[in-house]
Write a protein that holds these residues in place. Structure first.
Motif, PDB file in Angstrom:
ATOM      1  N   ASP A  94      -2.214 -14.097  13.355  1.00  0.00           N
ATOM      2  CA  ASP A  94      -2.172 -14.933  12.132  1.00  0.00           C
ATOM      3  C   ASP A  94      -2.796 -14.273  11.064  1.00  0.00           C
ATOM      4  N   GLU A  95      -3.789 -13.434  11.403  1.00  0.00           N
ATOM      5  CA  GLU A  95      -4.424 -12.616  10.039  1.00  0.00           C
ATOM      6  C   GLU A  95      -3.500 -11.564   9.534  1.00  0.00           C
ATOM      7  N   LYS A  96      -2.679 -11.166  10.071  1.00  0.00           N
ATOM      8  CA  LYS A  96      -1.895 -10.179   9.765  1.00  0.00           C
ATOM      9  C   LYS A  96      -0.827 -10.946   8.815  1.00  0.00           C
ATOM     10  N   LYS A  97      -0.321 -11.835   9.471  1.00  0.00           N
ATOM     11  CA  LYS A  97       0.656 -12.772   8.771  1.00  0.00           C
ATOM     12  C   LYS A  97       0.412 -13.348   7.615  1.00  0.00           C
ATOM     13  N   TYR A  98      -0.974 -13.768   7.267  1.00  0.00           N
ATOM     14  CA  TYR A  98      -1.643 -14.183   6.107  1.00  0.00           C
ATOM     15  C   TYR A  98      -1.728 -13.057   5.241  1.00  0.00           C
ATOM     16  N   GLN A  99      -2.041 -11.835   5.606  1.00  0.00           N
ATOM     17  CA  GLN A  99      -2.120 -10.621   4.897  1.00  0.00           C
ATOM     18  C   GLN A  99      -0.791 -10.148   4.083  1.00  0.00           C
ATOM     19  N   ILE A 100       0.356 -10.570   4.828  1.00  0.00           N
ATOM     20  CA  ILE A 100       1.557 -10.306   4.261  1.00  0.00           C
ATOM     21  C   ILE A 100       1.894 -10.899   2.999  1.00  0.00           C
ATOM     22  N   TYR A 101       1.448 -12.279   3.097  1.00  0.00           N
ATOM     23  CA  TYR A 101       1.741 -13.351   1.925  1.00  0.00           C
ATOM     24  C   TYR A 101       0.714 -12.890   0.743  1.00  0.00           C
ATOM     25  N   LEU A 102      -0.621 -12.208   1.161  1.00  0.00           N
ATOM     26  CA  LEU A 102      -1.500 -11.819   0.039  1.00  0.00           C
ATOM     27  C   LEU A 102      -0.656 -10.591  -0.516  1.00  0.00           C
ATOM     28  N   LYS A 103      -0.209  -9.798   0.164  1.00  0.00           N
ATOM     29  CA  LYS A 103       0.444  -8.706  -0.259  1.00  0.00           C
ATOM     30  C   LYS A 103       1.511  -8.904  -1.234  1.00  0.00           C
ATOM     31  N   ILE A 104       2.409  -9.974  -0.807  1.00  0.00           N
ATOM     32  CA  ILE A 104       3.374 -10.418  -1.869  1.00  0.00           C
ATOM     33  C   ILE A 104       2.988 -10.890  -3.101  1.00  0.00           C
ATOM     34  N   ASP A 105       1.863 -11.786  -3.095  1.00  0.00           N
ATOM     35  CA  ASP A 105       1.530 -12.348  -4.149  1.00  0.00           C
ATOM     36  C   ASP A 105       0.857 -11.264  -5.161  1.00  0.00           C
ATOM     37  N   GLU A 106      -0.024 -10.664  -4.566  1.00  0.00           N
ATOM     38  CA  GLU A 106      -1.027  -9.790  -5.275  1.00  0.00           C
ATOM     39  C   GLU A 106      -0.072  -8.342  -5.989  1.00  0.00           C
ATOM     40  N   SER A 107       0.777  -8.026  -5.133  1.00  0.00           N
ATOM     41  CA  SER A 107       1.772  -6.800  -5.551  1.00  0.00           C
ATOM     42  C   SER A 107       2.678  -7.358  -6.858  1.00  0.00           C
ATOM     43  N   TYR A 108       3.273  -8.590  -6.640  1.00  0.00           N
ATOM     44  CA  TYR A 108       3.868  -9.310  -7.639  1.00  0.00           C
ATOM     45  C   TYR A 108       3.073  -9.281  -8.962  1.00  0.00           C
ATOM     46  N   ARG A 109       2.010  -9.940  -8.986  1.00  0.00           N
ATOM     47  CA  ARG A 109       0.930 -10.222 -10.081  1.00  0.00           C
ATOM     48  C   ARG A 109       0.537  -8.769 -10.620  1.00  0.00           C
ATOM     49  N   TRP A 110       0.404  -7.842  -9.989  1.00  0.00           N
ATOM     50  CA  TRP A 110      -0.093  -6.671 -10.593  1.00  0.00           C
ATOM     51  C   TRP A 110       0.833  -6.190 -11.524  1.00  0.00           C
ATOM     52  N   PHE A 111       2.337  -6.077 -11.039  1.00  0.00           N
ATOM     53  CA  PHE A 111       3.158  -5.783 -12.229  1.00  0.00           C
ATOM     54  C   PHE A 111       3.244  -6.523 -13.293  1.00  0.00           C
ATOM     55  N   GLU A 112       3.174  -7.933 -13.218  1.00  0.00           N
ATOM     56  CA  GLU A 112       3.040  -8.902 -14.443  1.00  0.00           C
ATOM     57  C   GLU A 112       1.976  -8.702 -15.101  1.00  0.00           C
ATOM     58  N   LYS A 113       0.640  -8.820 -14.439  1.00  0.00           N
ATOM     59  CA  LYS A 113      -0.562  -9.077 -15.372  1.00  0.00           C
ATOM     60  C   LYS A 113      -1.011  -7.437 -15.849  1.00  0.00           C
ATOM     61  N   VAL A 114      -0.759  -6.142 -14.883  1.00  0.00           N
ATOM     62  CA  VAL A 114      -1.241  -4.979 -15.295  1.00  0.00           C
ATOM     63  C   VAL A 114      -0.273  -4.176 -15.911  1.00  0.00           C
ATOM     64  N   PHE A 115       0.732  -3.893 -15.189  1.00  0.00           N
ATOM     65  CA  PHE A 115       1.947  -2.932 -15.708  1.00  0.00           C
ATOM     66  C   PHE A 115       2.642  -3.653 -16.953  1.00  0.00           C
ATOM     67  N   LEU A 116       2.969  -4.894 -16.670  1.00  0.00           N
ATOM     68  CA  LEU A 116       3.516  -5.645 -18.076  1.00  0.00           C
ATOM     69  C   LEU A 116       3.072  -6.174 -19.034  1.00  0.00           C
ATOM     70  N   GLU A 117       1.515  -6.059 -18.689  1.00  0.00           N
ATOM     71  CA  GLU A 117       0.569  -6.753 -19.719  1.00  0.00           C
ATOM     72  C   GLU A 117       0.814  -8.194 -19.972  1.00  0.00           C
ATOM     73  N   SER A 118       0.916  -8.950 -19.047  1.00  0.00           N
ATOM     74  CA  SER A 118       0.864 -10.338 -18.875  1.00  0.00           C
ATOM     75  C   SER A 118       2.257 -10.719 -19.486  1.00  0.00           C
ATOM     76  N   HIS A 119       3.176 -10.092 -19.153  1.00  0.00           N
ATOM     77  CA  HIS A 119       4.491 -10.620 -19.289  1.00  0.00           C
ATOM     78  C   HIS A 119       5.325 -10.769 -18.106  1.00  0.00           C
ATOM     79  N   TRP A 120       6.162 -11.709 -17.883  1.00  0.00           N
ATOM     80  CA  TRP A 120       6.625 -11.974 -16.507  1.00  0.00           C
ATOM     81  C   TRP A 120       7.764 -11.138 -16.228  1.00  0.00           C
TER      82      TRP A 120
END
Length: 208
Positions: A94-120
Protein backbone atom coordinates in the motif's frame (compact mmCIF):
# COMPACT_ATOMS: atom_id res chain seq x y z
CA UNK A 1 12.44 30.97 -26.39
CA UNK A 2 8.82 31.25 -25.31
CA UNK A 3 7.23 27.83 -25.73
CA UNK A 4 3.73 29.22 -25.64
CA UNK A 5 4.36 31.59 -28.54
CA UNK A 6 5.61 28.85 -30.86
CA UNK A 7 3.32 27.65 -33.60
CA UNK A 8 1.53 24.38 -32.74
CA UNK A 9 3.53 22.25 -35.15
CA UNK A 10 6.79 23.31 -33.48
CA UNK A 11 5.77 23.35 -29.84
CA UNK A 12 6.67 19.74 -29.11
CA UNK A 13 10.07 20.04 -30.80
CA UNK A 14 10.81 23.28 -28.99
CA UNK A 15 9.91 21.67 -25.67
CA UNK A 16 12.15 18.67 -26.34
CA UNK A 17 15.07 20.77 -27.58
CA UNK A 18 15.05 23.06 -24.56
CA UNK A 19 14.82 20.15 -22.16
CA UNK A 20 17.56 18.15 -23.88
CA UNK A 21 19.98 21.08 -23.93
CA UNK A 22 19.43 21.75 -20.25
CA UNK A 23 19.59 18.13 -19.07
CA UNK A 24 21.73 16.37 -21.67
CA UNK A 25 24.10 15.00 -19.01
CA UNK A 26 21.21 12.97 -17.56
CA UNK A 27 20.48 11.16 -20.83
CA UNK A 28 21.28 7.56 -19.91
CA UNK A 29 20.80 3.97 -20.95
CA UNK A 30 17.61 2.35 -19.71
CA UNK A 31 19.73 -0.43 -18.22
CA UNK A 32 21.20 2.11 -15.78
CA UNK A 33 17.93 3.86 -15.00
CA UNK A 34 16.06 0.60 -14.39
CA UNK A 35 18.77 -0.83 -12.13
CA UNK A 36 17.38 -1.96 -8.78
CA UNK A 37 20.10 -1.07 -6.27
CA UNK A 38 18.41 -3.01 -3.47
CA UNK A 39 18.35 -6.33 -5.29
CA UNK A 40 21.27 -5.63 -7.64
CA UNK A 41 19.07 -6.34 -10.63
CA UNK A 42 18.67 -4.71 -14.04
CA UNK A 43 14.99 -4.76 -14.91
CA UNK A 44 15.48 -3.73 -18.56
CA UNK A 45 18.93 -4.52 -19.93
CA UNK A 46 19.10 -2.36 -23.05
CA UNK A 47 21.12 0.50 -24.50
CA UNK A 48 18.04 2.50 -25.49
CA UNK A 49 17.98 5.87 -23.72
CA UNK A 50 15.79 8.18 -21.67
CA UNK A 51 16.42 11.00 -19.20
CA UNK A 52 17.12 9.95 -15.64
CA UNK A 53 14.41 12.12 -14.15
CA UNK A 54 15.09 11.00 -10.61
CA UNK A 55 18.66 12.32 -10.84
CA UNK A 56 17.50 15.54 -12.50
CA UNK A 57 15.19 16.27 -9.60
CA UNK A 58 17.78 15.35 -6.98
CA UNK A 59 20.31 17.70 -8.58
CA UNK A 60 17.73 20.48 -8.89
CA UNK A 61 16.63 19.99 -5.27
CA UNK A 62 20.19 20.29 -4.00
CA UNK A 63 20.63 23.57 -5.86
CA UNK A 64 17.37 24.82 -4.36
CA UNK A 65 18.37 23.55 -0.91
CA UNK A 66 15.26 21.39 -0.79
CA UNK A 67 14.63 17.77 0.02
CA UNK A 68 13.93 15.82 -3.19
CA UNK A 69 10.29 14.92 -3.75
CA UNK A 70 8.77 11.86 -5.37
CA UNK A 71 9.41 11.51 -9.09
CA UNK A 72 9.16 8.87 -11.78
CA UNK A 73 12.40 7.18 -12.77
CA UNK A 74 12.64 8.49 -16.31
CA UNK A 75 11.15 10.76 -18.93
CA UNK A 76 11.48 10.51 -22.68
CA UNK A 77 10.31 12.27 -25.82
CA UNK A 78 8.95 10.00 -28.53
CA UNK A 79 6.32 10.30 -31.26
CA UNK A 80 4.97 13.59 -29.92
CA UNK A 81 4.56 12.17 -26.41
CA UNK A 82 6.22 13.23 -23.20
CA UNK A 83 6.61 9.87 -21.47
CA UNK A 84 6.72 9.45 -17.70
CA UNK A 85 8.33 6.04 -17.03
CA UNK A 86 8.39 4.18 -13.73
CA UNK A 87 10.28 0.91 -13.20
CA UNK A 88 9.26 -1.44 -10.39
CA UNK A 89 11.09 -4.60 -9.38
CA UNK A 90 9.43 -5.16 -6.01
CA UNK A 91 6.23 -6.13 -4.26
CA UNK A 92 3.49 -3.51 -4.47
CA UNK A 93 2.57 -2.66 -0.89
CA UNK A 94 0.00 0.00 0.00
CA UNK A 95 2.87 2.36 0.77
CA UNK A 96 4.50 1.73 -2.60
CA UNK A 97 1.16 2.14 -4.32
CA UNK A 98 0.65 5.51 -2.69
CA UNK A 99 4.16 6.55 -3.69
CA UNK A 100 3.33 5.82 -7.32
CA UNK A 101 0.53 8.35 -7.22
CA UNK A 102 2.78 10.88 -5.55
CA UNK A 103 5.39 10.32 -8.25
CA UNK A 104 2.80 10.92 -10.94
CA UNK A 105 1.50 14.09 -9.37
CA UNK A 106 4.79 15.64 -8.29
CA UNK A 107 6.60 14.80 -11.55
CA UNK A 108 3.77 16.33 -13.56
CA UNK A 109 3.66 19.43 -11.40
CA UNK A 110 7.43 19.94 -11.61
CA UNK A 111 7.18 20.27 -15.38
CA UNK A 112 4.41 22.83 -15.10
CA UNK A 113 5.58 24.87 -12.13
CA UNK A 114 9.35 24.73 -12.57
CA UNK A 115 10.32 23.85 -16.12
CA UNK A 116 7.44 25.70 -17.78
CA UNK A 117 7.36 28.47 -15.16
CA UNK A 118 3.71 28.00 -14.16
CA UNK A 119 2.30 27.26 -17.61
CA UNK A 120 0.10 24.22 -18.18
CA UNK A 121 1.41 21.29 -20.19
CA UNK A 122 -1.92 21.22 -22.01
CA UNK A 123 -1.35 24.79 -23.18
CA UNK A 124 1.54 23.73 -25.40
CA UNK A 125 -0.30 20.81 -26.98
CA UNK A 126 1.97 18.11 -25.61
CA UNK A 127 0.55 14.62 -25.21
CA UNK A 128 1.46 12.86 -21.97
CA UNK A 129 1.88 9.15 -21.42
CA UNK A 130 2.48 7.18 -18.21
CA UNK A 131 4.39 3.91 -18.62
CA UNK A 132 4.64 1.54 -15.68
CA UNK A 133 7.22 -1.21 -16.26
CA UNK A 134 7.25 -4.06 -13.78
CA UNK A 135 8.59 -7.49 -12.95
CA UNK A 136 5.54 -9.75 -12.41
CA UNK A 137 7.65 -12.35 -10.61
CA UNK A 138 8.28 -9.87 -7.80
CA UNK A 139 4.64 -8.95 -7.31
CA UNK A 140 2.20 -10.68 -4.98
CA UNK A 141 -0.63 -12.20 -7.05
CA UNK A 142 1.39 -11.79 -10.25
CA UNK A 143 -0.12 -9.34 -12.72
CA UNK A 144 -3.32 -8.93 -10.70
CA UNK A 145 -1.96 -6.22 -8.43
CA UNK A 146 -1.04 -4.08 -11.39
CA UNK A 147 -4.33 -4.64 -13.16
CA UNK A 148 -6.02 -3.35 -10.02
CA UNK A 149 -4.13 -0.06 -9.95
CA UNK A 150 -4.22 0.18 -13.73
CA UNK A 151 -7.99 0.71 -13.63
CA UNK A 152 -7.62 3.31 -10.91
CA UNK A 153 -5.00 5.34 -12.76
CA UNK A 154 -7.03 5.18 -15.97
CA UNK A 155 -9.96 6.65 -14.06
CA UNK A 156 -7.75 9.41 -12.68
CA UNK A 157 -6.35 10.17 -16.11
CA UNK A 158 -9.88 10.63 -17.42
CA UNK A 159 -10.84 12.98 -14.62
CA UNK A 160 -13.12 10.47 -12.92
CA UNK A 161 -13.24 9.20 -9.35
CA UNK A 162 -13.34 5.39 -9.44
CA UNK A 163 -16.50 3.69 -8.18
CA UNK A 164 -14.53 1.89 -5.50
CA UNK A 165 -13.15 5.17 -4.10
CA UNK A 166 -15.26 4.89 -0.94
CA UNK A 167 -13.80 1.45 -0.24
CA UNK A 168 -10.54 0.10 -1.54
CA UNK A 169 -9.24 3.40 -2.90
CA UNK A 170 -9.56 5.18 0.42
CA UNK A 171 -8.04 2.17 2.19
CA UNK A 172 -5.10 2.41 -0.19
CA UNK A 173 -4.46 6.00 0.93
CA UNK A 174 -5.30 7.50 -2.43
CA UNK A 175 -7.76 10.12 -1.21
CA UNK A 176 -5.40 12.99 -2.10
CA UNK A 177 -5.07 11.94 -5.74
CA UNK A 178 -8.77 11.22 -6.03
CA UNK A 179 -9.54 14.78 -5.00
CA UNK A 180 -6.95 16.23 -7.37
CA UNK A 181 -8.30 14.17 -10.25
CA UNK A 182 -11.47 16.27 -10.17
CA UNK A 183 -9.47 19.26 -11.35
CA UNK A 184 -6.58 17.71 -13.30
CA UNK A 185 -6.25 15.43 -16.26
CA UNK A 186 -2.85 13.78 -16.16
CA UNK A 187 -2.32 11.57 -19.21
CA UNK A 188 -3.49 10.98 -22.74
CA UNK A 189 -2.27 7.40 -22.66
CA UNK A 190 -1.36 4.84 -19.99
CA UNK A 191 0.66 1.66 -20.47
CA UNK A 192 1.15 -1.06 -17.85
CA UNK A 193 3.84 -3.35 -19.23
CA UNK A 194 5.92 -6.22 -18.01
CA UNK A 195 9.64 -5.71 -18.54
CA UNK A 196 9.50 -8.11 -21.50
CA UNK A 197 6.60 -6.23 -23.09
CA UNK A 198 8.37 -2.92 -22.64
CA UNK A 199 11.58 -4.29 -24.16
CA UNK A 200 9.70 -5.70 -27.13
CA UNK A 201 8.25 -2.30 -28.05
CA UNK A 202 10.86 -0.02 -26.50
CA UNK A 203 11.28 1.86 -29.77
CA UNK A 204 7.79 3.29 -29.24
CA UNK A 205 8.82 4.96 -25.99
CA UNK A 206 12.58 5.61 -26.00
CA UNK A 207 15.45 6.63 -28.27
CA UNK A 208 18.92 5.35 -29.08
Amino acid sequence: MNLLSASPIHKYNDFENIFSKKYREYYQEISKISYDTTNKYILCDTNWHAYNFDKIIKSWSIKQQLNPFFTVDAVSFKSDFLNFIEFKNAKLSDEKKYQIYLKIDESYRWFEKVFLESHWLDAIDIKKRFIFVYNPEKIANGDKGYRDINGTIEALANNKIPKESKGEIVKSKLRRINEMSILLKYFDDIQFLTADEFMKDIGKYCNR
